[in-house]
Design an enzyme around this catalytic site. Sequence first.
Site, mmCIF file in Angstrom:
data_model
loop_
_atom_site.group_PDB
_atom_site.id
_atom_site.type_symbol
_atom_site.label_atom_id
_atom_site.label_comp_id
_atom_site.label_asym_id
_atom_site.label_seq_id
_atom_site.Cartn_x
_atom_site.Cartn_y
_atom_site.Cartn_z
ATOM 1 N N GLY A 43 0.772 -1.237 0.000
ATOM 2 C CA GLY A 43 0.000 0.000 0.000
ATOM 3 C C GLY A 43 0.803 1.287 0.000
ATOM 4 C CG ASP A 102 -8.538 0.840 10.208
ATOM 5 O OD1 ASP A 102 -9.274 1.677 10.740
ATOM 6 O OD2 ASP A 102 -8.961 -0.233 9.732
ATOM 7 C CB VAL A 152 -10.437 5.418 1.226
ATOM 8 C CG1 VAL A 152 -11.483 6.344 1.815
ATOM 9 C CG2 VAL A 152 -9.277 5.219 2.199
ATOM 10 C CG ASP A 158 -5.663 -3.776 -1.716
ATOM 11 O OD1 ASP A 158 -5.374 -3.282 -0.607
ATOM 12 O OD2 ASP A 158 -5.940 -4.984 -1.869
HETATM 13 P P1 5GP Z 1 -4.260 -1.450 11.066
HETATM 14 O O1 5GP Z 1 -3.339 -2.457 11.654
HETATM 15 O O2 5GP Z 1 -3.897 -0.023 11.385
HETATM 16 O O3 5GP Z 1 -5.703 -1.741 11.367
HETATM 17 O O4 5GP Z 1 -4.180 -1.731 9.528
HETATM 18 C C1 5GP Z 1 -3.660 -0.898 8.588
HETATM 19 C C2 5GP Z 1 -3.785 -1.601 7.262
HETATM 20 O O5 5GP Z 1 -5.163 -1.966 7.000
HETATM 21 C C3 5GP Z 1 -3.392 -0.671 6.148
HETATM 22 O O6 5GP Z 1 -2.018 -0.767 5.871
HETATM 23 C C4 5GP Z 1 -4.274 -1.142 5.015
HETATM 24 O O7 5GP Z 1 -3.649 -2.187 4.335
HETATM 25 C C5 5GP Z 1 -5.530 -1.675 5.686
HETATM 26 N N1 5GP Z 1 -6.604 -0.658 5.700
HETATM 27 C C6 5GP Z 1 -7.120 -0.020 6.762
HETATM 28 N N2 5GP Z 1 -8.078 0.852 6.408
HETATM 29 C C7 5GP Z 1 -8.158 0.784 5.053
HETATM 30 C C8 5GP Z 1 -8.971 1.456 4.064
HETATM 31 O O8 5GP Z 1 -9.817 2.337 4.325
HETATM 32 N N3 5GP Z 1 -8.754 1.100 2.775
HETATM 33 C C9 5GP Z 1 -7.859 0.160 2.402
HETATM 34 N N4 5GP Z 1 -7.739 -0.088 1.098
HETATM 35 N N5 5GP Z 1 -7.082 -0.490 3.300
HETATM 36 C C10 5GP Z 1 -7.227 -0.182 4.608
#
Ligand code: 5GP
Length: 181
Positions: A43, A102, A152, A158
């Site tokens: 990403g 996230d 998004v 993706d």
């Molecule tokens: P976290 O460990 O912070 O929950 O995960 C982050 C990862 O989740 C990001 O690197 C991404 O790959 C995925 N992710 C979280 N939110 C989104 C979003 O709104 N869109 C997309 N495409 N991927 C997301």
Amino acid sequence: MHPDGEKIVLTEEEIGKRVRAMGEEISRDYQGKEILCVGILKGAMVFLADLVRRITAPAQFDFMAVSSYGASTRTSGVVRILKDLDRGIEGRHVLIVEDIVDTGLTLNYLVENLKSRGPASLNVCAFLDKPSRRLAPVDIHYNGFTIPDEFVVGYGLDYNESYRNLPYIMVLRPEVYGKGK
Ligand code: 5GP
């Protein structure tokens, strides 16, 4: 806009302007130091490519690929390293470059993991921040945009490996999720 999109959240122009400003800020902060930008695949690839060209301080880059262990162990925050850095980071000024924070679980793990390798400094640069879903604390030093809790795509992000090449950030139409594309 792509026909699968519901609305554009960030235009190419807005993104370009913000990334330029972030590059300038980072360049000022790291004056006289060499930065090692660590991009998290896949990403962050698009963001990293644009960002490093706006950094005037000496910079190198390397990549890591990680995958979460799945829904059942999600709250543990354990991630599996699929591809590690090519070289050691001891004594280096490391800047983790991530697409979106996230829950924070991925970055929280990565920060602890990289810290244990003895870098001279370790900071986080995230293109997007969705603070409303945070489960693990993450200190984001450079944040591109803060967005609400919407899924998004585009600019590296993706849905089932698609849409990464879009030069803007958009929200997908609900029908697209339904199709399981
Ligand atoms: P976290 O460990 O912070 O929950 O995960 C982050 C990862 O989740 C990001 O690197 C991404 O790959 C995925 N992710 C979280 N939110 C989104 C979003 O709104 N869109 C997309 N495409 N991927 C997301």
